[in-house]
Design an enzyme around this catalytic site. Structure first.
Site, PDB file in Angstrom:
ATOM      1  N   SER A 249      80.684  51.358  14.692  1.00  0.00           N
ATOM      2  CA  SER A 249      80.795  52.816  14.631  1.00  0.00           C
ATOM      3  C   SER A 249      82.145  53.197  14.044  1.00  0.00           C
ATOM      4  O   SER A 249      83.187  52.722  14.514  1.00  0.00           O
ATOM      5  CB  SER A 249      80.644  53.409  16.037  1.00  0.00           C
TER       6      SER A 249
ATOM      7  N   LYS B 236      77.531  52.899  11.476  1.00  0.00           N
ATOM      8  CA  LYS B 236      77.346  54.292  11.903  1.00  0.00           C
ATOM      9  C   LYS B 236      78.559  55.103  11.460  1.00  0.00           C
ATOM     10  O   LYS B 236      79.704  54.710  11.701  1.00  0.00           O
ATOM     11  CB  LYS B 236      77.184  54.378  13.422  1.00  0.00           C
TER      12      LYS B 236
ATOM     13  N   LYS C  89      80.469  58.804  11.715  1.00  0.00           N
ATOM     14  CA  LYS C  89      80.579  60.110  12.352  1.00  0.00           C
ATOM     15  C   LYS C  89      80.582  61.185  11.262  1.00  0.00           C
ATOM     16  O   LYS C  89      81.215  61.021  10.203  1.00  0.00           O
ATOM     17  CB  LYS C  89      81.863  60.204  13.183  1.00  0.00           C
TER      18      LYS C  89
ATOM     19  N   ASP D 272      76.108  60.177  12.916  1.00  0.00           N
ATOM     20  CA  ASP D 272      76.173  60.704  14.277  1.00  0.00           C
ATOM     21  C   ASP D 272      77.001  61.980  14.266  1.00  0.00           C
ATOM     22  O   ASP D 272      78.181  61.966  13.899  1.00  0.00           O
ATOM     23  CB  ASP D 272      76.795  59.662  15.205  1.00  0.00           C
TER      24      ASP D 272
ATOM     25  N   GLU E 168      71.770  60.850  14.365  1.00  0.00           N
ATOM     26  CA  GLU E 168      71.980  60.854  15.812  1.00  0.00           C
ATOM     27  C   GLU E 168      72.547  62.188  16.296  1.00  0.00           C
ATOM     28  O   GLU E 168      73.527  62.692  15.748  1.00  0.00           O
ATOM     29  CB  GLU E 168      72.931  59.714  16.193  1.00  0.00           C
TER      30      GLU E 168
ATOM     31  N   ASP F  77      71.155  61.075  21.988  1.00  0.00           N
ATOM     32  CA  ASP F  77      72.268  60.462  22.726  1.00  0.00           C
ATOM     33  C   ASP F  77      72.625  61.371  23.893  1.00  0.00           C
ATOM     34  O   ASP F  77      72.079  61.250  24.990  1.00  0.00           O
ATOM     35  CB  ASP F  77      73.452  60.237  21.783  1.00  0.00           C
TER      36      ASP F  77
ATOM     37  N   LYS G  56      73.045  54.637  26.685  1.00  0.00           N
ATOM     38  CA  LYS G  56      74.430  54.332  27.069  1.00  0.00           C
ATOM     39  C   LYS G  56      74.493  54.157  28.582  1.00  0.00           C
ATOM     40  O   LYS G  56      74.072  55.039  29.338  1.00  0.00           O
ATOM     41  CB  LYS G  56      75.384  55.447  26.635  1.00  0.00           C
TER      42      LYS G  56
ATOM     43  N   GLY H 120      77.854  52.790  22.726  1.00  0.00           N
ATOM     44  CA  GLY H 120      79.091  52.425  23.397  1.00  0.00           C
ATOM     45  C   GLY H 120      80.055  53.584  23.524  1.00  0.00           C
ATOM     46  O   GLY H 120      79.934  54.600  22.834  1.00  0.00           O
TER      47      GLY H 120
END
Length: 371
Positions: free
Chosen positions: A137, A163, A165, A190, A215, A240, A264, A292
């Site tokens: 990530s 991933k 952001k 995400d 996400e 999420d 998670k 995570g």
């Protein structure tokens, strides 16, 4: 039957190797709470309360978790006799919300139980894999070139998924640049809930970039809007923050609010509800992966164990500790080789705390014992 005779908590602070920025905040260090439970037979189990320092990902903070753990959860643990971690989890669930705080105790209970029974944690949870696929990530960066400089070494290291952001104003162009530079790398984005229904055009453009998933594009409770969005996209929406309780998952499934689930441990209050969510998702054909919270080695080891369950068919956020920390809190750090992380086969959590380093990195310590 198990009884806990002693509890210790350590508030541990570690600097991050690289600042991590999301749509809501940036962090240069992490402060998590390590929980050690000692059973009456002397078995010790460790857990990790991996809450952020500020109330941006969720309402919980390190300060709130410390207070709830000390004043409410620890007394429940000390007075409860249990035959299985699920029994203790049910007792802890009397404390509403406070998922991160409860997760640390539930994780430690599973560590105690699996060690006492002489089985690896992954096997105790129902895991079937000897290795799990790891994704990585990456946060927001000042420039696209900076982002590409972060992606390149992770791809070279063999991580099975990247991933990124995203946030309004940092989405189409950086994602397109990464997709162009790495056309064959499984890629997902995400948003941490940063978009709304007025941003559908942007999300539809992201839908054209060959993503594995988008996400949490909308706010956690916007399940009906997420269902409407999913109906307009070919790319799966991954949930999420929307799924804190198993009941949230059941609601999301009935609405069709997403086609992938990020499980998670911390967000769902521990391994016990995480396994339940996995089982429900598996029954409904919903692919899952383990997300995570930049856990230290204790929480990361629990994530690896959970990721060994059969429904975890997508790469999980179990990247090597060296991606985030110069030194981890366990004697043996989590490592990734060509995007694969080995599932421990020794009994219990499979990782021991580096107690001297834990103590040296501790900013506060608390303990309590049964009378």
């Amino acid at each position: 039957m198990t009884r806990i005779q002693g509890i210790e908590m350590f508030r541990v602070r570690l600097p991050l190797l690289h600042e991590f920025t999301t749509s809501s905040h940036a962090k240069r260090f992490l402060e998590h709470i390590l929980v050690a439970l000692t059973a009456t037979d002397g078995t010790v189990g460790w857990g990790e309360i991996a809450s952020p320092s500020g109330p941006f990902y969720s309402a919980e903070t390190v300060d709130s978790c410390w207070a709830v753990a000390r004043d409410h959860l620890a007394p429940i643990v000390l007075r409860t006799t249990w035959d299985h971690p699920a029994t203790l989890a049910a007792a802890l669930a009397k404390v509403r919300g406070n998922h991160f705080a409860r997760a640390g105790f539930d994780m430690a209970a599973w560590s105690v139980w699996s060690a006492a029974h002489g089985v690896p944690l992954a096997s105790a949870l129902g895991g079937t894999r000897s290795t799990v696929e790891a994704g990585v990530s990456l946060g927001l960066e000042p420039t696209i070139d900076d982002l590409l400089a972060q992606v390149a070494p992770r791809v070279a290291e063999g991580y099975r998924r990247v991933k990124l952001k995203i946030a309004p104003g940092w989405d189409i162009e950086p994602v397109r640049a990464v997709r162009s530079a790495f056309p064959d790398v499984p890629l997902h984005v995400d948003a941490n809930g940063a978009y709304g229904t007025s941003d559908v055009a942007t999300l539809k453009e992201l839908d054209t970039l060959g993503l594995l998933m988008i996400e949490q594009p909308y706010a956690p409770r916007a399940l009906t809007d997420l269902a409407d969005l999913q109906a307009q996209l070919d790319t799966p929406v991954c949930l999420d923050e929307s799924i804190e309780e198993v009941d949230d998952l059941i609601t999301a499934l009935r609405l069709g609010a997403g086609r992938i689930l990020n499980i998670k441990v911390s967000r769902m209050a521990g391994l016990t509800p995480a396994v339940r969510a996995h089982n429900i998702a598996l029954d409904h054909g919903l692919p899952v992966w383990c997300g995570g919270m930049h856990e230290f080695g204790i929480g990361r080891a629990a994530n690896v164990a959970l990721s060994a369950l059969p429904g975890f068919t997508l790469p999980s956020d179990v990247s090597g500790s060296d991606k985030y920390y110069a030194r981890d809190v366990t004697t043996t750090p989590i490592t990734s080789t060509n995007g694969q992380v080995e599932v421990p086969t020794i009994y219990g959590l499979g990782r021991d705390p580096d107690f001297a380093f834990v103590q040296a990195s501790t900013t506060a310590r608390w303990h309590s014992h049964r009378p």
